[in-house]
Design a protein around this motif. Structure first.
Motif, PDB file in Angstrom:
ATOM      1  N   MET A 126      90.193  -6.682  69.751  1.00  0.00           N
ATOM      2  CA  MET A 126      91.152  -7.281  68.832  1.00  0.00           C
ATOM      3  C   MET A 126      92.536  -6.656  68.996  1.00  0.00           C
ATOM      4  N   GLN A 127      92.586  -5.351  69.228  1.00  0.00           N
ATOM      5  CA  GLN A 127      93.868  -4.680  69.422  1.00  0.00           C
ATOM      6  C   GLN A 127      94.541  -5.165  70.705  1.00  0.00           C
ATOM      7  N   LEU A 128      93.745  -5.305  71.763  1.00  0.00           N
ATOM      8  CA  LEU A 128      94.299  -5.760  73.029  1.00  0.00           C
ATOM      9  C   LEU A 128      94.854  -7.175  72.912  1.00  0.00           C
ATOM     10  N   LEU A 129      94.139  -8.031  72.217  1.00  0.00           N
ATOM     11  CA  LEU A 129      94.554  -9.420  72.098  1.00  0.00           C
ATOM     12  C   LEU A 129      95.767  -9.600  71.200  1.00  0.00           C
ATOM     13  N   SER A 130      95.946  -8.714  70.237  1.00  0.00           N
ATOM     14  CA  SER A 130      97.055  -8.862  69.303  1.00  0.00           C
ATOM     15  C   SER A 130      98.251  -8.001  69.670  1.00  0.00           C
ATOM     16  N   SER A 131      98.195  -7.345  70.834  1.00  0.00           N
ATOM     17  CA  SER A 131      99.235  -6.369  71.185  1.00  0.00           C
ATOM     18  C   SER A 131     100.599  -6.998  71.428  1.00  0.00           C
ATOM     19  N   ASP A 132     100.660  -8.314  71.766  1.00  0.00           N
ATOM     20  CA  ASP A 132     101.976  -8.917  72.021  1.00  0.00           C
ATOM     21  C   ASP A 132     102.538  -9.606  70.783  1.00  0.00           C
ATOM     22  N   GLY A 133     101.815  -9.528  69.666  1.00  0.00           N
ATOM     23  CA  GLY A 133     102.359 -10.043  68.410  1.00  0.00           C
ATOM     24  C   GLY A 133     102.400 -11.547  68.305  1.00  0.00           C
ATOM     25  N   ALA A 134     101.622 -12.291  69.077  1.00  0.00           N
ATOM     26  CA  ALA A 134     101.613 -13.749  68.984  1.00  0.00           C
ATOM     27  C   ALA A 134     101.137 -14.175  67.601  1.00  0.00           C
ATOM     28  N   GLU A 135     101.863 -15.119  67.012  1.00  0.00           N
ATOM     29  CA  GLU A 135     101.520 -15.579  65.677  1.00  0.00           C
ATOM     30  C   GLU A 135     100.648 -16.828  65.749  1.00  0.00           C
ATOM     31  N   ASN A 136      99.910 -17.068  64.670  1.00  0.00           N
ATOM     32  CA  ASN A 136      99.073 -18.262  64.554  1.00  0.00           C
ATOM     33  C   ASN A 136      98.081 -18.396  65.699  1.00  0.00           C
ATOM     34  N   ALA A 137      97.554 -17.270  66.157  1.00  0.00           N
ATOM     35  CA  ALA A 137      96.574 -17.302  67.241  1.00  0.00           C
ATOM     36  C   ALA A 137      95.200 -17.637  66.681  1.00  0.00           C
ATOM     37  N   ASP A 138      94.453 -18.413  67.442  1.00  0.00           N
ATOM     38  CA  ASP A 138      93.088 -18.773  67.084  1.00  0.00           C
ATOM     39  C   ASP A 138      92.151 -17.777  67.765  1.00  0.00           C
ATOM     40  N   LEU A 139      91.482 -16.929  66.984  1.00  0.00           N
ATOM     41  CA  LEU A 139      90.638 -15.874  67.524  1.00  0.00           C
ATOM     42  C   LEU A 139      89.163 -16.174  67.283  1.00  0.00           C
ATOM     43  N   SER A 140      88.345 -15.894  68.293  1.00  0.00           N
ATOM     44  CA  SER A 140      86.897 -16.014  68.151  1.00  0.00           C
ATOM     45  C   SER A 140      86.247 -15.001  69.082  1.00  0.00           C
ATOM     46  N   SER A 141      84.941 -14.778  68.904  1.00  0.00           N
ATOM     47  CA  SER A 141      84.244 -13.815  69.749  1.00  0.00           C
ATOM     48  C   SER A 141      82.870 -14.341  70.111  1.00  0.00           C
ATOM     49  N   GLY A 142      82.293 -13.756  71.152  1.00  0.00           N
ATOM     50  CA  GLY A 142      80.967 -14.147  71.607  1.00  0.00           C
ATOM     51  C   GLY A 142      80.546 -13.233  72.739  1.00  0.00           C
ATOM     52  N   GLU A 143      79.738 -13.757  73.659  1.00  0.00           N
ATOM     53  CA  GLU A 143      79.282 -12.979  74.808  1.00  0.00           C
ATOM     54  C   GLU A 143      79.458 -13.785  76.087  1.00  0.00           C
ATOM     55  N   LEU A 144      79.779 -13.076  77.166  1.00  0.00           N
ATOM     56  CA  LEU A 144      79.817 -13.648  78.510  1.00  0.00           C
ATOM     57  C   LEU A 144      79.010 -12.746  79.418  1.00  0.00           C
ATOM     58  N   ASP A 145      77.999 -13.286  80.038  1.00  0.00           N
ATOM     59  CA  ASP A 145      77.094 -12.527  80.898  1.00  0.00           C
ATOM     60  C   ASP A 145      76.656 -11.226  80.238  1.00  0.00           C
ATOM     61  N   GLY A 146      76.308 -11.317  78.959  1.00  0.00           N
ATOM     62  CA  GLY A 146      75.778 -10.167  78.245  1.00  0.00           C
ATOM     63  C   GLY A 146      76.802  -9.185  77.732  1.00  0.00           C
ATOM     64  N   ALA A 147      78.098  -9.500  77.850  1.00  0.00           N
ATOM     65  CA  ALA A 147      79.148  -8.580  77.421  1.00  0.00           C
ATOM     66  C   ALA A 147      79.972  -9.195  76.292  1.00  0.00           C
ATOM     67  N   LEU A 148      80.450  -8.334  75.375  1.00  0.00           N
ATOM     68  CA  LEU A 148      81.298  -8.797  74.290  1.00  0.00           C
ATOM     69  C   LEU A 148      82.563  -9.442  74.845  1.00  0.00           C
ATOM     70  N   ALA A 149      82.902 -10.623  74.325  1.00  0.00           N
ATOM     71  CA  ALA A 149      84.113 -11.325  74.746  1.00  0.00           C
ATOM     72  C   ALA A 149      84.867 -11.794  73.514  1.00  0.00           C
ATOM     73  N   VAL A 150      86.168 -11.551  73.502  1.00  0.00           N
ATOM     74  CA  VAL A 150      87.038 -12.061  72.443  1.00  0.00           C
ATOM     75  C   VAL A 150      87.977 -13.082  73.071  1.00  0.00           C
ATOM     76  N   ARG A 151      88.085 -14.231  72.413  1.00  0.00           N
ATOM     77  CA  ARG A 151      88.919 -15.331  72.926  1.00  0.00           C
ATOM     78  C   ARG A 151      90.092 -15.544  71.974  1.00  0.00           C
ATOM     79  N   ARG A 152      91.274 -15.693  72.548  1.00  0.00           N
ATOM     80  CA  ARG A 152      92.449 -16.012  71.756  1.00  0.00           C
ATOM     81  C   ARG A 152      93.158 -17.216  72.360  1.00  0.00           C
ATOM     82  N   GLU A 153      93.570 -18.144  71.510  1.00  0.00           N
ATOM     83  CA  GLU A 153      94.328 -19.314  71.963  1.00  0.00           C
ATOM     84  C   GLU A 153      95.586 -19.437  71.118  1.00  0.00           C
ATOM     85  N   HIS A 154      96.720 -19.684  71.777  1.00  0.00           N
ATOM     86  CA  HIS A 154      97.956 -19.853  71.036  1.00  0.00           C
ATOM     87  C   HIS A 154      98.964 -20.651  71.859  1.00  0.00           C
TER      88      HIS A 154
END
Length: 219
Positions: A126-154
């Motif tokens: 979450m810190q990595l994804l929010s580090s550039d300060g983008a506003e109104n980002a759509d955040l979600s999380s899940g797994e990819l090949d067994g690893a934690l994945a966080v997705r951000r769209e803006h």
């Protein structure tokens, strides 16, 4: 007494040395650490070879120069960010339209005195994804090949470096068995000229499908 490891067990216990994504043939990979110039030259030569024979040289010369300028600029921007790989649609390169890209990079978190040895992967992502300060980002999380994945769209507005706004989707994935190592894949498209149009929507869905093919390579 040691137990015998199966092939799958050995593969699971080996450290991650790379990744694999499945993309269509009309997308090309440009490595940004080694072999960059060879890949750039090959893609440009293929694009130039699709120019119809007999085309007037006074028009072809400026076209080639502008195509190469735009293509190398895209590669240069990715290299400035110390990325691993850049993926571009080579069919679009031939049409002088670099309206979409995927940039793959890797981050390793530094240890700081007085902090715990490892942070929780979810907090770090979450810190990595929010580090550039983008506003109104759509955040979600899940797994990819067994690893934690966080997705951000803006939506990124046009700025001095870009004439058009862009739709951006980023995946930040925790590399298995290495809490300080993070894989990131960032997709960007201008759609049909509007990052909110139907083409942009379709390309975002396509990128999500590409990311579902992520598999780790292990040594």
């Amino acid at each position: 007494m040691p137990t015998e490891q199966t092939e799958s067990t050995r593969a699971a216990s080996a450290s991650v040395t790379g990744y694999r994504l499945i993309l269509p043939d009309d997308w090309a990979q440009i490595p940004l650490r080694h072999g960059t110039e060879e890949a750039v030259r090959r893609i440009l030569d293929e694009a130039f070879s699709r120019i119809p024979p007999g085309s007037p040289e006074d028009k072809i010369g400026p076209y080639k120069r502008e195509l190469e300028r735009r293509f190398r600029a895209a590669v240069g921007r990715a290299q400035e960010g110390k990325a691993l790989d850049l993926y571009l649609p080579v069919r679009s390169v031939g049409n002088a339209n670099l309206g979409a890209s995927i940039v793959v990079s890797e981050s390793r978190l530094p240890h700081r005195r007085g902090q715990a040895a490892h942070s929780e992967p979810t907090d770090v992502a979450m810190q990595l994804l929010s580090s550039d300060g983008a506003e109104n980002a759509d955040l979600s999380s899940g797994e990819l090949d067994g690893a934690l994945a966080v997705r951000r769209e803006h939506i990124a507005d046009a700025d001095r470096g870009a004439a058009l706004g862009s739709r951006r989707v980023e995946y930040v994935v925790s590399v298995p068995d290495d809490p300080d190592r993070w894989f990131a894949a960032a997709f960007s498209t201008v759609g049909g000229g509007d990052p909110r149009d139907e083409l942009a929507e379709a390309l975002v869905e396509w990128f999500d499908a590409v990311m579902a093919t992520l598999r780790w390579r292990r040594g």
